[in-house]
Design a protein around this motif. Structure first.
Motif, mmCIF file in Angstrom:
data_model
loop_
_atom_site.group_PDB
_atom_site.id
_atom_site.type_symbol
_atom_site.label_atom_id
_atom_site.label_comp_id
_atom_site.label_asym_id
_atom_site.label_seq_id
_atom_site.Cartn_x
_atom_site.Cartn_y
_atom_site.Cartn_z
ATOM 1 N N ARG A 107 27.570 43.140 38.754
ATOM 2 C CA ARG A 107 27.255 43.486 37.369
ATOM 3 C C ARG A 107 28.370 44.322 36.750
ATOM 4 O O ARG A 107 28.657 44.206 35.555
ATOM 5 N N ASN A 108 29.023 45.165 37.554
ATOM 6 C CA ASN A 108 30.171 45.923 37.049
ATOM 7 C C ASN A 108 31.346 44.993 36.751
ATOM 8 O O ASN A 108 32.061 45.169 35.761
ATOM 9 N N ILE A 109 31.545 44.005 37.597
ATOM 10 C CA ILE A 109 32.645 43.058 37.390
ATOM 11 C C ILE A 109 32.490 42.328 36.066
ATOM 12 O O ILE A 109 33.450 42.157 35.311
ATOM 13 N N ILE A 110 31.283 41.907 35.758
ATOM 14 C CA ILE A 110 31.065 41.140 34.533
ATOM 15 C C ILE A 110 30.768 42.042 33.334
ATOM 16 O O ILE A 110 30.581 41.555 32.216
ATOM 17 N N ARG A 118 43.047 40.536 28.349
ATOM 18 C CA ARG A 118 43.737 40.676 29.634
ATOM 19 C C ARG A 118 43.336 41.983 30.317
ATOM 20 O O ARG A 118 43.058 42.015 31.522
ATOM 21 N N LYS A 119 43.272 43.058 29.544
ATOM 22 C CA LYS A 119 42.887 44.357 30.107
ATOM 23 C C LYS A 119 41.478 44.289 30.692
ATOM 24 O O LYS A 119 41.214 44.842 31.773
ATOM 25 N N GLU A 120 40.576 43.590 29.999
ATOM 26 C CA GLU A 120 39.212 43.451 30.492
ATOM 27 C C GLU A 120 39.163 42.618 31.773
ATOM 28 O O GLU A 120 38.371 42.894 32.676
ATOM 29 N N ASN A 121 39.995 41.593 31.859
ATOM 30 C CA ASN A 121 40.045 40.785 33.078
ATOM 31 C C ASN A 121 40.546 41.617 34.255
ATOM 32 O O ASN A 121 40.045 41.497 35.381
ATOM 33 N N GLU A 122 41.518 42.477 33.997
ATOM 34 C CA GLU A 122 42.042 43.348 35.052
ATOM 35 C C GLU A 122 41.011 44.405 35.459
ATOM 36 O O GLU A 122 40.891 44.746 36.640
ATOM 37 N N LYS A 123 40.249 44.903 34.495
ATOM 38 C CA LYS A 123 39.202 45.873 34.823
ATOM 39 C C LYS A 123 38.103 45.210 35.649
ATOM 40 O O LYS A 123 37.487 45.859 36.502
ATOM 41 N N ALA A 124 37.864 43.933 35.396
ATOM 42 C CA ALA A 124 36.872 43.207 36.194
ATOM 43 C C ALA A 124 37.270 43.199 37.659
ATOM 44 O O ALA A 124 36.427 43.400 38.542
ATOM 45 N N ALA A 125 38.545 42.973 37.930
ATOM 46 C CA ALA A 125 39.024 42.938 39.312
ATOM 47 C C ALA A 125 38.807 44.277 40.009
ATOM 48 O O ALA A 125 38.615 44.339 41.228
ATOM 49 N N ARG A 126 38.811 45.354 39.215
ATOM 50 C CA ARG A 126 38.608 46.694 39.781
ATOM 51 C C ARG A 126 37.149 47.133 39.704
ATOM 52 O O ARG A 126 36.806 48.227 40.159
ATOM 53 N N GLY A 127 36.301 46.304 39.080
ATOM 54 C CA GLY A 127 34.895 46.660 38.940
ATOM 55 C C GLY A 127 34.655 47.803 37.984
ATOM 56 O O GLY A 127 33.698 48.574 38.145
#
Length: 617
Positions: free
Chosen positions: A375-378, A572-581
């Motif tokens: 849920r944090n990833i998405i 892009r920033k949001e996609n990178e934050k997803a990788a970090r949860g």
């Protein structure tokens, strides 16, 4: 034609009322006095199309507030189509029974990627060439709008003009210009139309590809045609047109009730959600406006239910007051209030309790993922504790069934995340057994993740059909008492993925699939994946190119030329934050997330009922 229809054709088809027109509140304008005649086409059956709020808005807006004319047409069911072809009856509108060829503009709303074969079928039934290059000024302009056209490229060879953004803001201006350019050659007219903000004319853009099949560049070929097409936005939703006397069907439709659009847009920022990005920013209607709209709709239709709708109705700042006042005003008259989308929290359930006066059946909530990590990833800002508190309140209040929406195939998903879905459903079931007054049922509806254009996950790959089927088998390996699972079709999801990130090369495959008999692809009884596979093969298309690859950050996307206001850097920033949860909070309550929508489109989050918008920082 009308006499032939009613006497010889309609008695021979199922649900003839789909094709009759003449409904209560229908608008028939004087054909000879109207300036531009436009057919608004929904590429699905009548009962689906008549439930679409966007169509109701445009129908009333054009017919009530302009000198133009807008009539409706829907996709005929196969039994009706067969008779129309046998009897040489062209597709017609329900207001005047005139064939689509008589109109100056034929517009399609694209709510779903796989509606494209129905669009081709409707054009063919109308006697209109399918390819844009084969249509000159003797034929209507073929126009498309809706959420799907935020990536219009897979359909660009069939459509003359795409309208990008809010239709209320764009369509009247577009029709005015169509009228002003009457008599011009098609290319001259399109050139004038292309200069309107929000209008995309694909014929004026050159596309070049790299040797690996990715897009090299896309650029306008004519002077005055914009390099980027900026979406149109209704800046003040409270002042925007909304139908208070909608057409009332003589048959049951999918959403058979009065509708109040309480807000448009969403700032929650779920990273998979296309609508949550392209419909930004959040704009609300005032309670005064909404109560007036409710009163007029009830008076003009006799509906016994009012639905408070938006992408997330519980985020409307005046939701509690509005719901209570509507219940107080209409409850004694037997008119119910419904909330089609609930947040996963106890407040949602408490409010639902207040407005639900009939028998409580199924409560629907959308945690989307089974583990907090996922849920944090998405960026789904929901905790397990919130969900369990919500269902406890629901079961204590008399609900006996809960439906939970999840997704599988999400980026970074593991078997532990799939286990988490089952475990969460078991916990919900156990809460129900403890607090419900009778036997409970917990149902899980699992859709397949599809990476969408203009979202943070546009850089992610999509799980293959085989991988999705493996995930389904894994989750079904052990039957759990009191829990039921249903899955969205993985082949359909795969095709959605192909077109959601597709380019113009797909047009030949679409055409071949249609020729092979594909239509009503959103209906399981007509969906033929094998025919689509044949079409891709014959067109020389590898569909995995659009689904399985993970694009690089420097790749040029086919939809990059559309300016939705949200920057690619933010995505892009949001996609990178997803990788970090990492989570990004809702900017209505926290600091500005920096998506770019407010300054770029000169529009702001509009909260009508007194809550402060967080200061920008």
């Amino acid at each position: 034609m009308k006499e032939k229809l009613f006497k010889d054709i309609l008695p021979r088809v199922s649900k003839p009322v789909r094709y009759m027109g003449n409904e209560m509140n229908i608008i028939r304008k004087d054909w000879d006095k109207a300036k531009v005649k436009m057919a608004f086409c929904f590429p699905d059956v009548y009962e689906v199309g008549m439930s679409h709020i966007g169509g109701k808005i445009l129908y009333g807006l054009i017919n009530e507030t302009t000198d133009h004319l807008l009539e409706r047409a829907f996709a005929p069911w196969p039994d009706m189509e067969e008779l129309m072809r046998a009897e040489n009856i062209h597709l017609y509108t329900l207001e005047s029974y005139r064939p689509l060829k008589d109109f100056e503009v034929v517009g399609f709303t694209m709510q779903y990627e796989l509606a494209i074969t129905n669009i081709l079928n409707m054009l063919d039934l109308a006697g209109i060439p399918l390819w844009a290059e084969e249509r000159d000024e003797r034929y209507p302009l073929i126009v498309a709008g809706g959420p799907v056209v935020f990536n219009p490229e897979p359909y660009a060879d069939f459509i003359d003009v795409f309208l990008i953004g809010d239709g209320e803001e764009l369509l009247p201006e577009f029709l005015d210009e169509v009228y002003a350019t009457r008599g011009l050659k098609k290319e001259e007219r399109l050139l004038r139309l292309a200069k309107i903000e929000g209008v995309y004319v694909p014929a004026f853009y050159q596309v070049e590809y790299n040797p690996d099949g990715t897009l090299k560049r896309m650029y306008p070929q004519k002077p005055g045609v914009p390099e980027k097409v900026r979406k149109r936005v209704v800046k003040d939703l409270d002042k925007a047109y909304f139908p208070e006397k909608p057409v009332l069907p003589y048959m049951s439709i999918v959403h058979d009730r009065a509708v109040l659009e309480v807000m448009r847009g969403c700032q929650r920022g779920c990273r998979f959600c296309h609508a949550g990005i392209v419909y930004r920013p959040s704009r609300e209607r005032s309670i005064v406006t909404l109560k007036k709209q409710a009163e007029n709709q009830i008076k003009n239709t006799g509906y016994e239910e009012i639905s408070l709708t938006s992408l997330s109705s519980l985020d409307y700042s005046g939701i509690e007051r509005l719901a209570r006042e509507l219940v107080a005003q209409y409850g004694k008259k037997g008119i119910g209030i419904s909330l089609p989308s609930l947040r996963v929290d106890a407040f949602s359930v408490d409010l639902a309790n207040e407005i639900q006066k009939v028998r409580k059946t199924t409560l629907t909530l959308a945690p989307e993922a089974g583990s907090q990590r996922m849920r944090n990833i998405i960026n789904k800002n929901v905790t397990e504790e919130q969900l369990l508190d919500a269902v406890e309140a629901a079961f204590q209040s008399g609900w006996n069934a809960v439906k939970l929406y999840f997704m599988i195939g999400l980026p970074y998903e593991t078997e532990e995340d799939l286990d988490g879905i089952i475990e969460l459903m078991e916990k919900v079931r156990d809460v129900g057994r403890k607090y419900a007054r009778r036997a409970v049922e917990v149902r899980g509806s699992l859709s397949c993740f599809v990476p969408k254009a203009h979202t943070p996950f546009q850089w992610q790959s999509q799980a293959s059909i085989e991988e999705l089927e493996t995930k389904k088998r894994y989750m079904l390996r052990e039957k759990k008492k009191g829990i039921k699972l249903s899955f969205h079709d993985s082949q359909t999801s795969y095709l959605e993925g192909v077109f959601s990130r597709g380019n113009r090369k797909l047009s030949r495959a679409i055409y071949l699939a249609y020729q092979k008999g594909c239509k009503f692809d959103g209906w399981s009884e007509y969906f033929r994946f094998d025919l689509w596979q044949e079409a891709f093969y014959e067109a020389g298309i590898d569909p995995d190119f659009y689904t399985r690859r993970r694009p690089s950050y420097d790749e040029v996307f086919p939809w990059d030329f559309i300016d939705i206001g949200v920057t690619k850097a933010f995505l892009r920033k949001e996609n990178e934050k997803a990788a970090r949860g990492e989570l990004t909070l809702d900017c209505r309550h926290d600091k500005c997330s920096g998506c770019g929508i407010c300054p770029r489109l000169e529009v702001k989050v509009d909260i009508k009922e007194g809550r402060e918008i967080a200061p920008k920082s």
